[in-house]
Design a protein around this motif. Structure first.
Motif, short mmCIF file in Angstrom:
data_model
loop_
_atom_site.label_atom_id
_atom_site.label_comp_id
_atom_site.label_asym_id
_atom_site.label_seq_id
_atom_site.Cartn_x
_atom_site.Cartn_y
_atom_site.Cartn_z
N ILE A 80 0.90 -1.38 0.12
CA ILE A 80 0.17 0.26 0.18
C ILE A 80 0.80 1.24 -0.52
O ILE A 80 0.86 2.58 -0.63
CB ILE A 80 -0.46 0.06 1.36
N SER A 81 2.42 1.06 0.59
CA SER A 81 2.99 2.70 0.87
C SER A 81 3.51 2.51 -0.68
O SER A 81 3.51 4.03 -1.13
CB SER A 81 3.63 2.20 1.77
N VAL A 125 0.82 4.29 -2.92
CA VAL A 125 0.27 5.29 -3.32
C VAL A 125 0.80 6.64 -3.15
O VAL A 125 1.20 8.13 -3.70
CB VAL A 125 -0.32 5.07 -1.53
N SER A 126 2.76 6.47 -2.83
CA SER A 126 3.83 6.76 -3.06
C SER A 126 3.76 6.98 -4.01
O SER A 126 4.62 8.01 -4.92
CB SER A 126 5.04 6.33 -2.36
N TRP A 177 -4.74 11.55 -0.46
CA TRP A 177 -5.18 11.34 0.70
C TRP A 177 -6.53 10.56 0.47
O TRP A 177 -6.13 9.00 0.94
CB TRP A 177 -4.49 12.11 2.00
N GLY A 225 -5.62 7.18 -1.20
CA GLY A 225 -5.45 6.31 -0.83
C GLY A 225 -5.44 5.44 0.23
O GLY A 225 -6.04 3.86 1.15
N SER A 250 -7.18 1.49 0.51
CA SER A 250 -6.93 0.43 1.53
C SER A 250 -8.28 0.12 2.30
O SER A 250 -8.12 -0.75 2.79
CB SER A 250 -6.23 1.71 2.24
N CYS A 267 0.80 4.32 6.74
CA CYS A 267 0.82 4.04 5.55
C CYS A 267 0.29 5.53 4.56
O CYS A 267 1.35 6.23 4.03
CB CYS A 267 1.59 2.62 4.84
N VAL A 268 -0.46 5.44 4.59
CA VAL A 268 -0.61 6.64 3.57
C VAL A 268 -0.46 7.83 3.68
O VAL A 268 -0.12 8.20 3.22
CB VAL A 268 -2.74 6.20 3.22
N ALA A 288 2.65 7.97 2.83
CA ALA A 288 3.41 7.83 1.61
C ALA A 288 3.03 8.95 0.73
O ALA A 288 3.63 9.37 -0.28
CB ALA A 288 2.51 6.46 1.09
N ALA A 289 2.17 9.64 0.90
CA ALA A 289 1.26 10.90 -0.34
C ALA A 289 2.65 12.01 0.34
O ALA A 289 2.89 11.72 -1.27
CB ALA A 289 0.28 11.57 0.26
#
Lengths: 230, 272, 112
Positions: A52-53, A56-57, A93, A96, A100, A126-127, A130-131
């Motif tokens: 997920i990280s 999103v990144s 966000w 993300g 999720s 994580c979200v 990551a953003a």
């Protein structure tokens, strides 16, 4: 406020229309989960969180690169730098969180004996991290290819480092690993609070750095003076 | 010379004489109707385009409005180096309200750089720019967002000025119509043809009613009709009192601008 | 020589002729040109007629609007205004007062 929401909305619209990217975004955490499915459930939860990280990144990185040409223009159209980076971050966000949700449900239905609140908090962290991380790399490296490689390195190092080493604590996604331990292995509450604190600090640091970078890049140039309209 | 050519030449003459754009359009349409109904050689029916345009000006006058107005853009002593190469040396340009300035010169002589410095997107090594009022800037390319609809572009740009969605969309569509483009499409920007995307680009830069409008070769991919529409639109904006700077390498429309800045280096190889 | 003189006379009265024709009802450029020709004033080219119409419109003696005709393309129709009617009466009287003595004088020469 309206400007912030408009930038967030357009970021979301733009990302949602990139169907291929979106599909890959969803596919990556899923494969991470499935590959580790047979072993210890903790492994697959950690892989899922990293997925997920990463997803999103990467989305943040691409959104930032894509907007590079446009942002000076929007600045001229009346946006302040913080409208642009905060708006984009809000959009990311939101994306993300949306991404999720199905994965959270996956853990609920596919694994037992977890602290699900912990899973949810870990995903949030994580979200959150990551953003701005993706945006930071996107702002620093003008080419998407370079950015993607750097991001890959960060995630790979994160995966390979011993989480108890002090170097690991310097990695951006260390928080999710700590919280995952609390959620999967039922460790003491210190893991949870340390994780949340780490995520908050990393997010804040990243946000300030992004703000600084955007502020410099979209600054008012000294040679340009504005005279009143006569 | 057939009817269409005569009408086009006549239109150019009217523009050159600063007849208001809409008045000119009516006169041209009326002449076209007359030729269609009565036939005949326009050179006999109306005479030479120049003479007829002069007669029209005598009848209805030229575009109202002060000209030249107050200074809106003043760039002095602009110098820019990339490494050891001096791209711009001591470039100076003054544009007043109600004027169109053309920045011309060979490829690589720094036209776009000059415009970007005027827009405040990059810093010069020396020199100053003073701008009165709001700036609008249309880049040569890459100013649009691939995965958004034209309407969404208008909303995004309009919100910068605190414009509500409805008015922003209407303003965008109206400006697009002036360029002969119906922007009510549900086609993402990335699927628009090059010329249409450039119209979107241009529409975005005029949406917020800037006082100073900077355009970097805004006609890429335009067909003949769109090209004429563009200059009509620029003349209309000029008549409304905007100051316009156009970077261009086409020389044939220079008769429709008020000032020209030629950035071609005076002496080749004379760099220090 | 004749053409020149005719042209000079026309320049003086074309606006009155146009106002006179519009007195019978609205019309458009090409129709007015034909009506003038039919009436015997002579062929009037568009290059002469439209500047006159535009001047009349600018001074408010006529109004104009673009409309689709019953058949054919959209045309610019001109209508006489109240000011135009007054100008026609005034200018027409002046013209008649001018042309009557001229006719009287010139007639003798022509007959003789």
């Amino acid at each position: 406020m309206n400007r912030l929401v408009t930038v967030a909305e357009m970021t979301l619209r733009e990302l949602v229309r990139r169907r291929g990217v979106l599909l890959l975004l969803l596919l990556m955490p899923l494969t991470f989960w499935l590959i580790r499915r047979d072993s210890h459930v903790g492994q697959s939860v950690r892989a899922l969180l990293l997925g997920i990280s990463w997803a999103v990144s990467t989305a943040a990185l691409f959104a930032t690169s894509a907007a590079r040409e446009l942002e000076p223009r929007l600045r001229l159209a009346g946006y302040r730098p913080h409208h642009l980076y905060l708006g984009r971050m809000l959009g990311l966000w939101a994306l993300g969180l949306a991404v999720s949700v199905p994965f959270f449900l996956l853990t609920v239905f596919d694994a037992n004996n977890l602290r699900y609140a912990g899973i949810a908090v870990a995903m949030l962290c994580c979200v959150a991290v990551a953003a701005p991380l993706g945006m930071l790399i996107g702002a620093l490296l003008p080419r998407e290819m370079e950015g993607t490689l750097l991001l890959l390195t960060v995630v790979a190092v994160q995966m390979l480092l011993d989480p108890t080493s002090s170097a690991a604590k310097l990695m951006p996604f260390w928080s999710s690993r700590e919280i995952a331990s609390w959620a999967v292995d039922h460790t003491d509450d210190g893991y949870l609070s340390r994780g949340v604190l780490h995520a908050a600090v990393v997010t804040a640091l990243m946000l300030v750095t992004v703000a600084g970078l955007f502020g410099v890049r979209l600054r008012r140039r000294r040679h340009l003076r504005h005279a009143p309209l006569v | 010379m057939n009817d269409d050519e005569w009408l086009r030449a006549f239109g150019a003459e009217l523009h050159q004489r600063r007849v208001a754009v809409d008045a000119a359009r009516h006169v041209i349409a009326e002449a076209a109707t007359h030729l269609r109904e009565g036939g005949g050689d326009p050179w006999l029916v109306f005479g030479p385009p120049q003479a007829y345009a002069a007669a029209i000006v005598e009848s209805i006058g030229t575009a109202p409005g002060p000209r030249p107005g107050p200074v809106r853009l003043h760039a002095t002593g602009i110098t820019k180096r990339y490494g050891r190469r001096t791209v711009l040396r001591d470039a100076t340009l003054t544009v007043r309200a109600g004027q169109i300035a053309a920045v011309i010169g060979a490829n690589g002589c720094g036209k776009s750089t000059f415009l970007r410095i005027c827009a405040g997107l990059i810093s010069p090594d020396a020199g100053e720019v003073t701008v009165a009022g709001r700036l609008g800037y249309c880049p040569q390319q890459g100013g649009t967002i691939d995965f958004l609809l034209p309407d969404e572009h208008f909303v995004l740009v309009g919100a910068g000025q605190g414009m509500a969605r409805g008015p922003a969309r209407r303003a965008g569509r109206a400006a697009a119509r002036q360029l002969g483009w119906d922007a009510e499409s549900t086609v993402l920007a990335r699927h628009l043809s090059g010329g249409t995307r450039q119209k979107l680009n241009l529409t975005m830069s005029t949406l917020a009613a800037p006082d100073v409008l900077l355009l970097d070769e805004p006609y890429q991919g335009f067909d003949q009709g769109s090209y004429v529409n563009l200059w009509d639109q620029l003349a209309r904006l000029r008549d409304e009192g905007r100051a316009i700077v156009v970077v261009t390498h086409l020389l044939n429309q220079l008769d429709r601008v008020d000032t020209v800045l030629d950035l071609t280096p005076a002496q080749q190889g004379g760099r220090r | 020589m004749d053409g020149d003189r005719r042209g000079q006379w026309l320049r003086g009265v074309l606006d009155l002729c146009v106002l006179g024709l519009l007195h019978d009802g609205e019309s458009y450029g090409y129709q007015l040109a034909q009506a003038l020709d039919t009436a015997g004033v002579g062929p009037i080219q568009g290059g002469t007629l439209y500047p006159v119409l535009l001047r009349l419109q600018r001074t408010g003696l006529v109004t104009a609007q673009w409309r689709e005709g019953d058949s054919g393309p959209a045309r610019k129709y001109y209508q006489l205004t109240d000011d135009g009617r007054a100008a026609l009466r005034h200018g027409g009287n002046a013209w008649l007062a001018f042309v009557a003595p001229v006719t009287h004088i010139v007639t003798k020469g022509v007959d003789g």
